[in-house]
Design an enzyme around this catalytic site. Structure first.
Site, PDB file in Angstrom:
ATOM      1  N   SER A  31     -11.045  -0.629  -1.644  1.00 54.25           N
ATOM      2  CA  SER A  31      -9.827  -0.648  -0.833  1.00 54.25           C
ATOM      3  C   SER A  31     -10.118  -1.034   0.603  1.00 54.25           C
ATOM      4  CB  SER A  31      -9.158   0.733  -0.843  1.00 54.25           C
ATOM      5  OG  SER A  31      -8.473   0.963  -2.039  1.00 54.25           O
ATOM      6  N   HIS A  51      -3.845   5.787   3.638  1.00 52.67           N
ATOM      7  CA  HIS A  51      -4.561   4.673   3.026  1.00 52.67           C
ATOM      8  C   HIS A  51      -4.121   3.334   3.606  1.00 52.67           C
ATOM      9  CE1 HIS A  51      -5.886   1.952  -0.270  1.00 52.67           C
ATOM     10  NE2 HIS A  51      -6.792   2.880  -0.515  1.00 52.67           N
ATOM     11  N   ASP A  66       0.829  -1.199   0.000  1.00 49.93           N
ATOM     12  CA  ASP A  66       0.000   0.000   0.000  1.00 49.93           C
ATOM     13  C   ASP A  66       0.863   1.248   0.000  1.00 49.93           C
ATOM     14  OD1 ASP A  66      -2.375   1.776   0.700  1.00 49.93           O
ATOM     15  OD2 ASP A  66      -3.309  -0.198   0.935  1.00 49.93           O
TER      16      ASP A  66
END
Length: 536
Positions: free
Chosen positions: A471, A298, A71
């Protein structure tokens, strides 16, 4: 594209009606709805607690299992993650490659989008931009451009398609950044007034129908409620809802502004930052040990969904956060499109260093070195690892509109049997598919909670936040898989995949848009795992 704003900000553009659901939205805890049981609540969560109760009843003792999070980076010191972060047992932070794996000081993982001097890539271009720039040079700016057009007609036709797509995206980014700025300017003061008036008042349909704003600015702010779906505000306080809206609008502005400045900028090249040779697809020993990086929002959110520590009274409970799962951060994804070379190396690094499950919450429309990624898929399969990846957020049928990385080659044949592709579902049983989620009868295996998932974010950004996207759905499945596999370690990756897919809660809404036609269920998964493992 990684930081796609499929969020409340997008909802501002479209009036959306509210949908009925079995459990009133006001009664759902939106900070933990992904854990709910559909049988008990009518909400398609993954039934986490019942799965944990089953494992306790069976007196199952878990073994440590490592999940590689490929990521943007992970804040490994986060209060809700630090106890469940992987530590390389054979490495010391001393500037030496103690374990001789080719990576110096890789204590918690590795950063493939950084330089040896410690500098890191934050923004990068889209793959579309890279391909268009290369083709433009060949057919427009080189001295042989005129002859190339006739000499390579098929390539030139592809170039004209790329040009059309690129110019459309650039125009959209310019328009949307302007719109987001205007919306922010027009709504900031009215929302501040509403927050001052209502503050901690819980927003319900009954209250909203009877509430009379006290000022003209408050009335202006109330117009917002006609433009967003009920699900965006029901059950929240005005303080929470107002902050979410403003944050999402500002994030939307930032996203589209960065598209103009970086992602779609033909002159932007991050190689000058890190000195990486992107053309050398065989290069492996590059990057640095900074697994957090400049923006780990994220990746930290994804990690929290999987393994935020359970029962510590902080933030959230990860699906597999009971102390047996360790998060390995492999920084792979910039603010832009990931490079195929980095993806392939990240997969190989993770499995070589003990990761059994890899979460891959990223994707893009083009993959010039897809064969390299497919080879990495096969490598991971040979090493016995399970890859779980997001389906993408463009509301497209990815059976026909390919979302990379894909497990299917150009002939439509799966290159390996160790990949699960995940679509996003909502807390609304009447409308299960998230509006943004990609789908595909062949290409999307399962659905999982992905709309409004509350999880960890870097401490510098606020500690916890709700995000939406495939996600978020992918790490829900990774968490379920980790819960299963850590308690039944004799299973193979293929068996864990089979268990995940055969234990879904089916729903007619998902039948024609996924392989299984259902949402993952941890309780049913551990039950099936128990039966399967007992036969060994």
């Amino acid at each position: 594209m990684k930081k796609i704003v499929y969020s409340l900000a997008v909802a501002l553009m479209v009036a959306t009606s509210a949908f009925a659901q079995q459990t009133p939205r006001e009664e759902i805890d939106l900070k933990s709805w992904q854990h709910l049981s559909v049988e008990q609540s009518g909400v398609y969560g993954v039934n986490t607690q019942k799965a944990l109760d089953f494992l306790k009843q069976k007196n199952k003792k878990a073994q440590t299992l490592v999940v590689g999070v490929l990521d943007s980076g992970v804040e490994v010191t986060h209060e809700d993650l630090k106890d469940n972060v992987w530590v390389n047992p054979n490495e010391k932070k001393d500037g030496k490659d103690n374990d001789k794996n080719g990576y110096i000081d890789d204590i918690h993982g590795w950063n493939f989008i950084g330089g040896k001097d410690g500098k890191n890539v934050d923004a990068d271009t889209l793959e579309l931009t890279r391909l268009f720039k290369k083709a433009k040079e060949k057919f427009e700016t080189s001295k042989d451009a005129a002859t190339n057009k006739t000499k390579f007609p098929a390539e030139y036709e592809k170039y004209t398609e790329l040009k059309k797509e690129y110019e459309a995206k650039f125009a959209e980014a310019k328009q949307m950044s302007s719109q987001m700025k205007m919306i922010s300017d027009n709504l900031s003061k009215p929302l501040d007034v509403l927050i001052a008036e209502l503050g901690d008042q819980k927003l319900t349909e009954e209250f909203m129908l009877t509430y009379e704003p006290k000022s003209q600015e408050a009335k202006q702010g109330m117009m917002l409620f006609a433009m967003v779906p009920k699900e965006a505000w029901a059950g929240k306080t005005m303080k929470v809802f107002g902050k979410e809206i403003l944050d999402e609008i500002n994030e939307g502005y930032k996203h589209y502004s960065e598209q103009e400045k970086y992602n779609l900028n033909l002159d932007f090249d991050p190689r000058s930052i890190v000195g990486d040779d992107y053309s050398n697809i065989k290069e492996k020993s590059y990057g640095n040990a900074d697994v957090d990086g400049p923006d780990s929002n994220h990746g930290t959110h994804v990690s929290g969904i999987i393994a935020a520590k359970r029962g510590n009274g902080l933030g959230i409970d990860g699906i597999a956060g009971d102390g047996n799962v360790r998060i390995m951060s492999v920084r792979t994804v910039p603010n832009g499109d990931e490079r195929d070379k980095d993806v392939a190396n990240a997969i190989r690094y993770a499995v070589d260093n003990g990761a059994k499950i890899l979460n891959m919450s990223f994707g893009k429309a083009y993959s010039p070195d897809k064969e390299t990624v497919w080879e990495a898929f096969k490598y991971a399969a040979d090493k016995g690892a399970l890859l779980i990846k997001a389906a993408g957020n463009d509301d497209l049928n990815i059976d026909t509109d390919i979302h990379y990385p894909t497990v299917y080659n150009d002939k439509g044949v799966a290159v390996s049997n160790n990949v699960i592709t995940v679509g996003s579902s909502t807390s609304d049983s009447a409308v299960l598919k998230s509006s943004f989620s990609n789908y595909g009868k062949k290409s999307v295996d399962v659905f999982a909670p992905g709309s409004e998932i509350y999880s960890a974010i870097p401490t510098r950004d606020g500690v916890y936040k709700s995000n939406s996207g495939t996600s978020m759905a992918s790490p829900v499945v990774a968490g379920v898989a980790a819960l299963v596999w850590s308690h039944y370690p004799t299973l193979t990756a293929v068996q864990v995949k089979q268990i995940i897919m055969e234990s879904v809660n089916k729903n007619d809404q998902l039948t024609d848009i996924s392989v299984t036609g259902g949402v993952v269920d941890a309780y049913k998964a551990v039950q099936l795992a128990d039966k399967m493992a007992s036969k060994k």
